[in-house]
Design an enzyme around this catalytic site. Sequence first.
Site, PDB file in Angstrom:
ATOM      1  N   CYS A 163       0.864  -0.962   0.023  1.00 23.10           N
ATOM      2  CA  CYS A 163      -0.008  -0.032   0.192  1.00 23.10           C
ATOM      3  C   CYS A 163       0.809   1.278  -0.072  1.00 23.10           C
ATOM      4  O   CYS A 163       2.003   1.173   0.091  1.00 23.10           O
ATOM      5  CB  CYS A 163      -0.949  -0.037   1.123  1.00 23.10           C
TER       6      CYS A 163
ATOM      7  N   GLU B 236      -0.320  -1.351   5.592  1.00 21.51           N
ATOM      8  CA  GLU B 236      -1.274  -2.084   4.874  1.00 21.51           C
ATOM      9  C   GLU B 236      -2.551  -2.026   5.420  1.00 21.51           C
ATOM     10  O   GLU B 236      -2.792  -2.106   6.816  1.00 21.51           O
ATOM     11  CB  GLU B 236      -0.965  -3.501   4.574  1.00 21.51           C
TER      12      GLU B 236
END
Length: 228
Positions: free
Chosen positions: A2, A105
């Site tokens: 991410c 994440e």
Amino acid sequence: MCGRLSQYDGIHDFVAALSMPNALVNHTGDQPFGRYNAAPTTQLAIFHQEGQHLHADMVRWGWCPHWAKDRAAPINARVEKVAHGPFFREIWPHRAVIAINNWFEWVDEGGPKKQPYLIRRRDRAPILCAAIGKYPSAERLPSEHDGFVIITADSVGGMVDIHDRRPVVFSPELAREWLDQATPKERAEHMALLEGESSEMFEWFQVDRAVGNVRNQSPHLIEPVDPN
């Protein structure tokens, strides 16, 4: 992976982790960076090597070739394609390392909002991520076209429960070899594909959802929260 990470130590802490005796050409300053919640387009410290000198520069996270004007600049490059695809051909020879403290994440656990997790090394050492980019050099001044991407690979082991991609992370020895301009491209590709650190080197835990606010740079964002 991410698009959020932490780079809060100072450049000399990261140099110590690399264990490079080379003379440092430092354009990042000597103070801790204090970036607990860095997002794409943030200027982050990266390392690259020119001859016998290790260079540290602030470079934008994200890069796009000049001909790809119809899309946002990617922040990551898949290791399976980066060495041979046309998109990153210009910067594949320009290897760099970004040293970070952790990355984040977000996981869908069935609640109204995804739960953020922090991933860091178990030994708390800096994470030496493989990167490529376009950045200043002895022959070229900083430019608006500078930028870098982090190379990512498939997650293995338990980390796949957090996300299916993660950075290619090197040991200090391999990070030095990756930075060395004398390392052949074929060897660099092999390293990125097969010699990154295993998931067993990392730990992860839930953190406060306040990390979702990119303006929030509090040190409390890296502290674990009670999963209950």
